[in-house]
Design an enzyme around this catalytic site. Structure first.
Site, mmCIF file in Angstrom:
data_model
loop_
_atom_site.group_PDB
_atom_site.id
_atom_site.type_symbol
_atom_site.label_atom_id
_atom_site.label_comp_id
_atom_site.label_asym_id
_atom_site.label_seq_id
_atom_site.Cartn_x
_atom_site.Cartn_y
_atom_site.Cartn_z
ATOM 1 N N ASP A 269 -2.403 1.769 -4.556
ATOM 2 C CA ASP A 269 -3.619 2.062 -3.810
ATOM 3 C C ASP A 269 -4.744 1.113 -4.237
ATOM 4 O OD1 ASP A 269 -4.557 3.025 -6.265
ATOM 5 O OD2 ASP A 269 -4.152 5.113 -5.763
ATOM 6 N N HIS B 227 0.810 -1.224 0.000
ATOM 7 C CA HIS B 227 0.000 0.000 0.000
ATOM 8 C C HIS B 227 0.840 1.269 0.000
ATOM 9 C CE1 HIS B 227 -3.777 1.892 -0.072
ATOM 10 N NE2 HIS B 227 -4.419 1.102 0.755
#
Length: 435
Positions: free
Chosen positions: A412, A408
């Site tokens: 995204d 992450h």
């Protein structure tokens, strides 16, 4: 009295410069010949520069963190004529192992260490706030899968709070006691090993082999390094399964290669990577390296039960027959323990086919330094509602779950979800190849 010039010695064929880590002496200090004057770091090793003569340091011309060219003047020593005559030429600061990161020779049977539970009350490590690590320390940390967070828990002995290679080697030899240390709430600058009294039970002891230890370290390093998030989709592989079952014998006769689902999955993933190239990247500090090549790693179980990831290089340039040949060759080498270094290096994205073992789905751990990994589950017949213009129907379809674990920091949810959905679409809208 005479002035001896101290220059930065040559440290390897391809090394033209080094970064000054710290000086071990200061101006006005008396030094003896061969005494360490300073530590320098290259992209390969940390080295010590010795004094070429006995005398007094009269001038230091470079400071810590400065980049210095090989052969440049870095200091001056005032020596007597007697010392000048006896002085030896400066020693080369050569690494222990040229062209590669040195590995510490740890004892085969290290001293018995205290367990985390028994040592928890006494082992408290001050958090190292120094953000600079030499290239050698960073390479050792990567080799032993030590995160930056863990590096900050290692006691330091260098000047100005500098972590030296001897510090990290000593820490590794001690069994990495602060590996799972937790932050103390009342003092955010300290860590403490948790006092966990697990009942591990009784039974036969099976020592982990070297590969299993490397796998364990790699997995822990990956989870410590990358914030893992996993997304899921399901795909209808009915058309692909029908085509493969109908053509696998003809494919074998023409190409002398078995047609498994793996090359078909690689083909679908490669097409999706072309549409979403950020998935095919690595993180380097604050920079994202988007790879030019698409090299697909395929997680494979060895006869020993250990896991290895052979790599299909430049998968985007190969047709189905070439992919099948590569996949079959690598799988055979893995079964026969004949994989070479070049067969397992350079992957940019990895696929783990957990369905091979009957798993419905999986949550794979990212293969560092990649930013995502795909798991393909078992292809299973299920009753599905299919929409038609004339109405809905329930049909038996060949369904498969796909899961994408992603870093992450780089990827995204929108990118991960779009990429995963594109793979599923490529599998569902299977373009029947001609061969």
């Amino acid at each position: 009295m005479s002035i001896i010039e101290v220059t930065l010695p040559k440290m390897g064929e391809s090394i033209s410069e080094a970064t000054v880590i710290n000086w071990m002496v200061k101006e006005g200090d008396f030094v003896e010949q061969d005494q360490t004057l300073l530590e320098v770091a290259t992209d390969k090793v940390d080295s010590e520069v010795p004094a070429p003569s006995t005398g007094v340091i009269t001038e230091i011309l470079v400071q810590a963190n400065e980049v210095v060219q090989v052969g440049s003047l870095i200091a001056k020593i005032e020596a007597s004529q007697a010392e000048v005559g006896a002085a030896k030429p400066p020693k080369k600061a050569k690494p222990k192992t040229p062209n590669e990161t040195p590995k510490p020779k740890l004892p085969k049977q290290p001293k018995k260490l205290k367990t985390a539970s028994s040592d928890a009350a006494t082992y408290t490590v001050p958090k190292n706030t120094n953000a600079f690590y030499s290239p050698l320390v960073e390479k050792i940390a990567k080799e032993y899968h030590i995160s930056y967070e863990e590096l900050r828990r290692i006691p330091v002995s260098g000047s100005n709070g500098r972590l030296r290679k001897s510090d990290i080697f000593n820490y590794i030899e001690a069994g990495r006691p602060a590996q799972f240390a937790q932050s103390i709430e009342q003092d955010a600058n300290h860590f403490q090993v948790p006092d966990l009294k697990f009942d591990k039970g009784k039974g036969s002891i099976v020592a982990m082999d070297r590969m299993r230890q490397l796998i364990a370290d790699h997995m822990v390093f990956s989870k410590h390094t990358s914030p893992h998030v996993t997304a899921y989709v399901e795909a209808d592989l009915t058309e692909m399964v029908i085509w493969r079952n109908a053509n696998k014998e003809a494919f074998f006769k023409k190409h002398n290669q078995k047609l498994t689902f793996t090359p078909l999955f690689i083909e679908a993933v490669t097409k999706a990577i072309k549409d979403f190239p950020m998935i095919n990247s690595s993180l380097d500090g604050k920079n994202i390296i988007v790879k030019d090549d698409i090299n697909i790693g395929m997680a494979t179980a060895l006869p020993s039960g250990n896991l290895i990831v052979p790599v299909v290089k430049n998968a985007d340039t190969k047709n189905l027959a070439q992919l099948a040949e590569n996949v079959n060759e690598l799988a055979l080498k893995a079964r026969d323990n004949k994989l070479k270094h070049e067969d397992t290096s350079g992957s940019t994205f990895t696929i783990s086919n957990v369905g091979t073992f009957g798993s419905l789905m999986g949550t794979p751990i990212i293969n560092q330094p990649e930013v995502a990994i795909l798991a393909t589950g078992i292809i299973k017949k299920r009753a599905e509602v299919i929409e038609y213009p004339e109405g809905d129907k329930i049909e038996i379809r060949q369904m498969m779950y796909l899961s994408l674990s992603f870093d992450h920091r780089v990827v995204d949810g929108f990118l991960a979800g779009s990429f995963l959905r594109r793979i599923a679409d490529n599998l569902e809208n299977f373009e029947k190849p001609t061969f």
